[in-house]
Design a protein around this motif. Sequence first.
Motif, short mmCIF file in Angstrom:
data_model
loop_
_atom_site.label_atom_id
_atom_site.label_comp_id
_atom_site.label_asym_id
_atom_site.label_seq_id
_atom_site.Cartn_x
_atom_site.Cartn_y
_atom_site.Cartn_z
N GLY A 20 0.88 -1.25 0.14
CA GLY A 20 -0.05 -0.16 0.05
C GLY A 20 0.91 1.36 -0.19
O GLY A 20 0.52 2.08 -0.61
N SER A 23 2.67 1.58 -3.62
CA SER A 23 1.63 1.34 -4.70
C SER A 23 1.68 2.67 -5.77
O SER A 23 1.92 2.47 -6.77
CB SER A 23 0.21 1.07 -4.61
N ARG A 141 -1.41 -7.29 -4.17
CA ARG A 141 -0.59 -6.39 -4.68
C ARG A 141 -1.27 -5.68 -6.03
O ARG A 141 -1.01 -4.38 -5.85
CB ARG A 141 0.83 -6.94 -5.23
N TRP A 144 -4.00 -2.89 -5.08
CA TRP A 144 -3.44 -1.69 -4.58
C TRP A 144 -3.35 -0.80 -5.73
O TRP A 144 -3.60 0.37 -5.69
CB TRP A 144 -2.13 -1.79 -3.75
#
Length: 345
Positions: A20, A23, A141, A144
């Motif tokens: 997060g 990202s 992943r 995000w």
Amino acid sequence: MGFDVWNLIAIAGIALLVGGLLSPLETLGWWAGWFGRGGSELALAEQTRPEGADEQRHFLVFLTGVHSVSGQTFARREQNLLRELRTRLPDSAVVEVFPYSVTNRALTGQRVFGWFWRWALSMKLSRRTLAGIAGMVINLRNLWQVAVSADRRYGPLYNQGSAELIVGALVASGYRIGSGMPVTLIGYSGGGQVAVGAAGHLSEMLACSIRVISIGGVMSSDPGLHGVHRLYHLAGRGDMVQRLSLLFFPGRWRLVTYSAWNQALAAGRIRHVDLGPMNHTGAGGYLDSASFLDDSRSYLQATVDEIARIVDEAEVEAAQETAAASTMLTPDSSQHPANLAQGRP
């Protein structure tokens, strides 16, 4: 065993937190020019027009779900979908684009963390004990990145980068910018958000109308909806993922009448398509060829049928638009001064 499980949960939690925090960095780095802006790739694509490209009547761009790690999907059900679309729509080019990286870099091809994503992918495909954890980390992943696309601060940058990637992929597949040839984005799951986010930029860059087909799409009330000619939201009644996603996007709530989503809905540019009892993914999902509707069609076949119907409709509309434009540009010969002077009809 309990200790090991808690360790895995802790690792997944840390991965979620770090993912997060990091990202938006790829998007900001791309915008700053640290990773290049793709101009040379587009120029190269324009010079290498593939054989048979002039025979295409429609271009479909498939944006995969959050389980993907590269531009070529490894998921068997998605591969089946693409194969069915190419068979059913031989006059359409089907292009794959990895929607979770504005630099078009596969997770497995990253310099620093590529080794980790290659391990996670191999572990997920192996179906071993850690397969579920590995798959969850990949999904988180990419989720995000979906959040970045939907974010009002970073989203415009991310979505412009995605649009540039899509344009490059289209040109490499034979698309002529300015030709007006129909382009339809097919966003599966999180790919739906990237599709609507990039649509506004694409309509300007390609000078054509953009249609979006959402297959259980997770989407916000993105400003890119203003650039969508029509959005077809294919959803099954058993798909709790796309239903729960509404909680995170207040702009799609009916009470927020001024949002981009509700404005497009009121204008008739969003069409909801009920695909029956299908759920989001896996067995019983939109791409499952082993589950069947009451009319004996598999879930996959029903999904392909609906996409084909939309493509046919888009081609008819495009032909009508082209004909209307030609009529406006062609002068009426009966009104030519020379004809009027000579009394010609």
